[in-house]
Design a protein around this motif. Structure first.
Motif, PDB file in Angstrom:
ATOM      1  N   GLY A  40       0.809  -1.217   0.000  1.00 59.11           N
ATOM      2  CA  GLY A  40       0.000   0.000   0.000  1.00 59.11           C
ATOM      3  C   GLY A  40       0.837   1.258   0.000  1.00 59.11           C
ATOM      4  O   GLY A  40       0.340   2.326   0.359  1.00 59.11           O
ATOM      5  N   GLY A  41       2.108   1.127  -0.408  1.00 60.34           N
ATOM      6  CA  GLY A  41       3.011   2.269  -0.379  1.00 60.34           C
ATOM      7  C   GLY A  41       2.994   3.094  -1.656  1.00 60.34           C
ATOM      8  O   GLY A  41       2.425   2.691  -2.674  1.00 60.34           O
ATOM      9  N   ASP A  42       3.645   4.253  -1.592  1.00 65.81           N
ATOM     10  CA  ASP A  42       3.740   5.166  -2.744  1.00 65.81           C
ATOM     11  C   ASP A  42       5.188   5.628  -2.870  1.00 65.81           C
ATOM     12  O   ASP A  42       5.726   6.283  -1.985  1.00 65.81           O
ATOM     13  CB  ASP A  42       2.828   6.368  -2.533  1.00 65.81           C
ATOM     14  N   HIS A  43       5.829   5.255  -4.017  1.00 60.66           N
ATOM     15  CA  HIS A  43       7.216   5.653  -4.235  1.00 60.66           C
ATOM     16  C   HIS A  43       7.339   6.854  -5.175  1.00 60.66           C
ATOM     17  O   HIS A  43       8.435   7.342  -5.436  1.00 60.66           O
ATOM     18  CB  HIS A  43       8.044   4.493  -4.781  1.00 60.66           C
ATOM     19  N   GLY A  44       6.211   7.322  -5.710  1.00 61.84           N
ATOM     20  CA  GLY A  44       6.222   8.533  -6.517  1.00 61.84           C
ATOM     21  C   GLY A  44       6.648   8.360  -7.960  1.00 61.84           C
ATOM     22  O   GLY A  44       6.665   9.327  -8.728  1.00 61.84           O
ATOM     23  N   GLN A  45       6.975   7.122  -8.370  1.00 65.52           N
ATOM     24  CA  GLN A  45       7.384   6.866  -9.749  1.00 65.52           C
ATOM     25  C   GLN A  45       6.168   6.523 -10.620  1.00 65.52           C
ATOM     26  O   GLN A  45       5.200   5.932 -10.139  1.00 65.52           O
ATOM     27  CB  GLN A  45       8.371   5.697  -9.799  1.00 65.52           C
ATOM     28  N   ALA A  46       6.240   6.843 -11.889  1.00 65.07           N
ATOM     29  CA  ALA A  46       5.152   6.503 -12.803  1.00 65.07           C
ATOM     30  C   ALA A  46       5.006   4.993 -12.941  1.00 65.07           C
ATOM     31  O   ALA A  46       3.894   4.446 -12.948  1.00 65.07           O
ATOM     32  CB  ALA A  46       5.402   7.133 -14.176  1.00 65.07           C
ATOM     33  N   PHE A  47       6.135   4.291 -13.046  1.00 64.18           N
ATOM     34  CA  PHE A  47       6.126   2.832 -13.123  1.00 64.18           C
ATOM     35  C   PHE A  47       7.463   2.322 -12.610  1.00 64.18           C
ATOM     36  O   PHE A  47       8.523   2.724 -13.095  1.00 64.18           O
ATOM     37  CB  PHE A  47       5.909   2.351 -14.561  1.00 64.18           C
ATOM     38  N   ALA A  48       7.407   1.451 -11.615  1.00 64.70           N
ATOM     39  CA  ALA A  48       8.630   0.863 -11.062  1.00 64.70           C
ATOM     40  C   ALA A  48       8.253  -0.429 -10.359  1.00 64.70           C
ATOM     41  O   ALA A  48       7.105  -0.610  -9.928  1.00 64.70           O
ATOM     42  CB  ALA A  48       9.303   1.819 -10.083  1.00 64.70           C
ATOM     43  N   THR A  49       9.200  -1.347 -10.272  1.00 64.72           N
ATOM     44  CA  THR A  49       8.978  -2.589  -9.545  1.00 64.72           C
ATOM     45  C   THR A  49       9.741  -2.518  -8.223  1.00 64.72           C
ATOM     46  O   THR A  49      10.770  -1.853  -8.120  1.00 64.72           O
ATOM     47  CB  THR A  49       9.455  -3.814 -10.344  1.00 64.72           C
ATOM     48  N   ASN A  50       9.236  -3.236  -7.209  1.00 69.23           N
ATOM     49  CA  ASN A  50       9.809  -3.132  -5.877  1.00 69.23           C
ATOM     50  C   ASN A  50      10.955  -4.108  -5.637  1.00 69.23           C
ATOM     51  O   ASN A  50      11.608  -4.044  -4.604  1.00 69.23           O
ATOM     52  CB  ASN A  50       8.713  -3.348  -4.833  1.00 69.23           C
TER      53      ASN A  50
END
Length: 400
Positions: free
Chosen positions: A170-180
């Motif tokens: 449920g987090g937000d990394h601020g990128q348009a598209f990225a994998t964790n």
């Protein structure tokens, strides 16, 4: 005195190294190796040369090179935090050098987007005959979710019948598209056909075609999609009373829209294509241009919720429980400079290794996490940053 060799220097490895370094009672000497030795050197500098004794460059695809390194370091345990493609070469090297082995994800061949335990389970006799132990999947899922299941079977049920593993970021990394985590591994995993166990057989679904909207503790309602995940394979083997076992992961609409576009133009393919006179794999190129998962940690907000819904019978009555953990991205960054997805894999790798080294989990052969007493592992989760909770539910939240 215990000595460990950690292979890999990505986000998960960074967490594991830092956690191991804080526990000299379990990890007297730590050695670190990776294809990119500069990453190892940076970790050594951060943790201290008194804890990470030496670093090495190694090609983990090359079993003989890994064997030579093991013979040089002489560890009690090799912790494999490299890529899943490299599991078998590292297992071969451990056998040749006569040392125990641990990993966090099961093997998959590089040229086929398919992962299963059959390749590693085939090493059972070799490890057993040499008196060595291999512990498979000591991450979160697989790993902690397997131990949750074993804990529930031990303390809450006479028989378990239905299992649903749920994984929500449920987090937000601020990128348009990225994998964790590693983009190549991540995208290979989620673009495969869904697969689940029901009534004694495996059933398949189109990729991400089955959805449930689930309410996650401290996060809220999120769209969750049925996928195949490797722990299902070992859990249905070791808990034969299971009538159904499934795995679910959350994805936002923006993520799925990006993924569909990338799939549509061939960027998720693992088939080599000709480009300017050389062969390249589109997915490997995509990995190179996407954000490094380790770079997402700073400023990452929100939390994860990963757990298992289990329905079964106790004293003749049906019941359902949910065992889960919430992990906060910002708190992980504050503690070890990582985001929660790396943290939730790196900490269990440390715990599994500690239990092997102190003899709590120690037996010759190849094992999955649920095959050992879950209580010591569950105790260490609470002590080392991944506290868990149990909720007794009125009923399963799944509509299908």
């Amino acid at each position: 005195m215990s000595r460990v060799l950690i292979i890999g220097a990505g986000g998960v490895a960074a967490v594991t190294v830092k956690k191991c370094a804080r526990l000299p009672e379990h990890f007297d000497e730590i050695y670190l190796a990776s294809r990119t030795v500069s990453k190892c050197e940076a970790l050594q500098k951060e943790v201290g040369a008194d804890r990470v004794k030496a670093v090495f460059a190694v090609d983990a695809d090359n079993a003989s090179e890994v064997e030579a390194l093991i013979n040089k370091v002489k560890p009690d345990l090799v912790i494999n935090l490299a890529l899943p493609y490299q599991d078998l070469p590292i297992m071969d090297a451990c056998l040749a050098a006569n040392v125990d082995y641990l990993d966090t994800a099961n093997y998959e061949p590089k040229d086929v987007a398919k992962f299963e335990y059959s390749w590693q389970w085939a090493y059972q006799d070799k490890f057993q005959k040499q008196g060595l132990m291999a512990l498979l999947g000591s991450g979160f899922d697989p790993g902690v979710t397997n131990v949750y299941t074993a804990y529930a079977a031990k303390h809450y049920f006479d028989e378990i019948h239905y299992l649903d593993i749920v994984d929500c970021n449920g987090g937000d990394h601020g990128q348009a598209f990225a994998t964790n985590f590693n983009p190549e591994i991540n995208i290979r995993e989620i673009t495969q056909r869904g697969r689940f166990w029901e009534n004694g057989e495996w059933k398949e679904t189109d990729p991400l075609s089955v959805r449930e909207d689930l309410d996650y503790q401290n996060i809220g309602v999120r769209a969750s999609y049925l996928m195949f995940h490797e722990e299902l394979e070992s859990l249905v083997k070791h808990f034969p009373t299971l009538k159904r076992a499934r795995f679910w992961m959350t994805f936002g609409d923006a993520y799925l829209n990006h993924l569909r576009v990338l799939e549509g133009i061939g960027m998720t393919s693992i088939e080599p294509v000709e480009f300017q006179g050389q062969k390249i794999v589109p997915l490997e190129f995509l990995k190179a241009v996407l954000p490094n998962p380790g770079s997402l940690a700073e400023g990452y907000t929100g939390m994860t919720c990963i757990g298992t819904y289990i329905t079964g019978v106790k004293d003749g009555k049906e019941k359902t429980i949910f065992i889960y953990n919430n992990c906060d991205h910002a708190k992980c960054y504050e503690e070890v400079g990582a985001q929660a997805v790396s943290y939730t894999t790196g900490v269990p790798a440390m715990i599994g290794a500690a239990l092997m080294l102190n003899g709590t989990w120690k037996e010759p052969g190849v094992f999955n996490m649920e095959q050992f007493d879950p209580d010591p592992f569950m105790d260490m989760l609470n002590k080392h940053g991944l506290p868990w909770h149990v909720i007794e539910c009125d009923a399963s939240p799944f509509k299908q």
